[in-house]
Design an enzyme around this catalytic site. Structure first.
Site, PDB file in Angstrom:
ATOM      1  N   ASN A  24       0.820  -1.217   0.000  1.00  0.00           N
ATOM      2  CA  ASN A  24       0.000   0.000   0.000  1.00  0.00           C
ATOM      3  C   ASN A  24       0.850   1.261   0.000  1.00  0.00           C
ATOM      4  O   ASN A  24       0.473   2.274  -0.578  1.00  0.00           O
ATOM      5  CB  ASN A  24      -0.972  -0.012   1.187  1.00  0.00           C
ATOM      6  CG  ASN A  24      -2.047  -1.080   1.026  1.00  0.00           C
ATOM      7  OD1 ASN A  24      -2.188  -1.663  -0.043  1.00  0.00           O
ATOM      8  ND2 ASN A  24      -2.790  -1.354   2.074  1.00  0.00           N
ATOM      9  N   ARG A  98      -6.337  -0.990  -9.583  1.00  0.00           N
ATOM     10  CA  ARG A  98      -6.951  -0.095  -8.613  1.00  0.00           C
ATOM     11  C   ARG A  98      -6.026   1.057  -8.225  1.00  0.00           C
ATOM     12  O   ARG A  98      -6.447   2.191  -8.036  1.00  0.00           O
ATOM     13  CB  ARG A  98      -7.296  -0.914  -7.378  1.00  0.00           C
ATOM     14  CG  ARG A  98      -8.194  -0.181  -6.537  1.00  0.00           C
ATOM     15  CD  ARG A  98      -8.998  -0.787  -5.513  1.00  0.00           C
ATOM     16  NE  ARG A  98      -9.618   0.381  -4.947  1.00  0.00           N
ATOM     17  CZ  ARG A  98     -10.789   0.842  -5.288  1.00  0.00           C
ATOM     18  NH1 ARG A  98     -11.506   0.212  -6.155  1.00  0.00           N
ATOM     19  NH2 ARG A  98     -11.251   1.939  -4.766  1.00  0.00           N
ATOM     20  N   ASP A 122     -10.025  -5.097  -6.116  1.00  0.00           N
ATOM     21  CA  ASP A 122     -10.697  -6.083  -5.272  1.00  0.00           C
ATOM     22  C   ASP A 122     -12.206  -5.932  -5.288  1.00  0.00           C
ATOM     23  O   ASP A 122     -12.730  -4.840  -5.366  1.00  0.00           O
ATOM     24  CB  ASP A 122     -10.252  -5.871  -3.810  1.00  0.00           C
ATOM     25  CG  ASP A 122      -9.171  -6.848  -3.408  1.00  0.00           C
ATOM     26  OD1 ASP A 122      -8.900  -7.755  -4.213  1.00  0.00           O
ATOM     27  OD2 ASP A 122      -8.620  -6.706  -2.332  1.00  0.00           O
TER      28      ASP A 122
END
Length: 435
Positions: A24, A98, A122
């Site tokens: 992340n 994403r 996701d």
């Protein structure tokens, strides 16, 4: 033909494992290279699909990307091809990733415009992107969504600092708005900002590049706009989700495992939550040592009521580890209520665990009660499919603890977030084969 893992479980593991760099954080700091013409070097980058796709996307845009070591890249974002953003290639690549939303803030800040296809990623309920766009609008950007071609087009030729109260403490939303604000005119304050370690890392990196961000680590960020940013070197934190996953793995399989170089102060309450499940762990230098445990007992609250573990924005417990806690609780002594507040449908993999013999009551899409088996009964191996990246690793842990053979399909989902997970587990003695 999809890939799958075949696992023969029920064996204790032993050894050392080093967590990969944080996925992340990677998506944010790699996007930040677009804010400067100068060279930025980033190390400890995990070799996983989501990150590699983003790096490839930057290359397609005209960033000069060079891989200087297995985990280190240099980026020079001097000449960016603006036409690329209207291309079919960008639509395909950007739409399938994403993390591609993260390039919008830096592009707006530096070039005054950006386009972005509607992102993928996701399937864990509705993950809104409103926070990002509302923030850009407050800074003075105008955007329109074109349903014909599926692009968001944003014009930001005149970004001005302002007061922004975020409607949710979104990590990616905060990061994106911070990156847009560092080059805006005047001062921006962001309240209800996310304050995850990943975000603190991004802000520290931007400050080294010449940004003026204060309040790092709190939920009120103040950003004084500057006119230009320079290059820097940056090293990613280890992935706290992997660290939590390995703690859970050790407990559930009764293994003695040392997790190396964990940057312990950045883990927040993660170690404490696993201790609440009765898992013994000790800090040795910057390594977490987990002894082999025959059993572990879930604590109760002081008044004797059932322990509840729920997720919350940082510094609360991360939602990404709730699936792991749920699986590890299956073999604990005692009961625990898992309350997944932040995402819907993330608990929808418990049916697979029930098939394996777990005692779980799924109360609703957000809550599950786990009644621990205290290792009196082993789970049994089954064939299953991984629905999302975190559930995938939870199922992998369940399979490694189960008696007999398990097959996990759709492992692409796992590999979006965990590099070479099979070879790294094999090094601990896991019987895992890729087919």
């Amino acid at each position: 033909m999809t890939n799958a893992f075949v696992i023969n479980g029920g064996k204790p593991l032993k050894g050392e494992i080093t967590p990969q760099g944080a996925k992340n954080e990677a998506l944010q700091v790699i996007s930040a290279v677009l804010l400067t013409e100068q060279k930025v070097t980033i190390s400890n980058i995990p070799d996983i699909k989501d990150v590699n796709k983003l790096i490839e996307l930057l290359g397609d845009m005209g960033v000069i990307v060079e891989k200087t070591a297995s985990d280190t890249y240099t980026f020079i974002a001097k000449d960016i091809d603006q036409d690329f953003f209207q291309s079919e290639s960008f639509k395909t690549k950007g739409g399938g990733l994403r993390g591609s939303i993260m390039i919008v803030g830096p592009l707006l800040a530096r070039f005054g415009k950006a386009s972005i296809p509607k992102p993928g990623g996701d399937k864990i309920g509705r993950r809104r992107l409103d926070t990002h766009f509302l923030g850009f609008e407050k800074l003075g950007a105008r955007f329109d969504y074109n349903p014909e071609d599926g692009f968001f087009n944003v014009d930001a030729s005149n970004l001005k600092g302002t007061y922004i109260l975020l409607d949710e403490a979104s990590v990616t939303g905060t990061a994106n708005i911070v990156m847009a604000a560092v080059l805006a005119k005047g001062t921006t304050t962001i309240y209800n900002a996310a304050c995850e370690p990943y975000l603190q890392q991004l802000c520290k990196m931007l400050n080294r590049m010449g940004a003026k961000i204060s309040g790092i680590g709190s939920n009120l960020l103040t950003i004084e706009g500057v006119t230009v940013l320079g290059g820097t070197d940056h090293r990613l934190l280890p992935d706290m989700i992997e660290i939590g996953s390995f703690i859970g793995l050790a407990a559930m399989t009764g293994s003695e495992i040392t997790i190396k170089d964990v940057k312990y102060p950045e883990l927040g309450m993660i170690p404490d939550v696993f201790k609440r499940l009765g898992i013994k762990l000790e800090l040795r230098g910057d390594d977490i040592y987990i002894p082999a445990q025959d059993h572990y007992e879930i604590e109760t609250f002081i008044d004797g009521s059932i322990m509840t573990i729920s997720d919350a924005p940082w510094p609360g417990f991360t939602p990404d580890l709730l699936s792991i806690v749920l699986v590890v609780a299956i073999q604990a002594k005692g009961a625990v209520l898992i309350h997944q507040k932040m995402f819907e449908s993330r608990l929808f993999f418990v049916d697979k665990l029930l098939d394996m013999g777990a005692q779980i009551i799924l109360c609703d899409p957000h809550r599950a009660t786990v009644i621990g088996l205290d290792k009196q009964v082993q789970l049994r191996g089954i064939s299953m499919t991984s629905p999302d990246i975190r559930a995938g690793v939870s199922l992998l842990i369940a399979a490694l603890s189960a008696q007999g053979k398990s097959t996990i399909y759709n492992i692409e989902q796992i590999e979006r977030g965990y590099q070479n997970i099979d070879t790294r587990l094999k090094a601990l003695g896991a019987d895992i084969t890729r087919i």
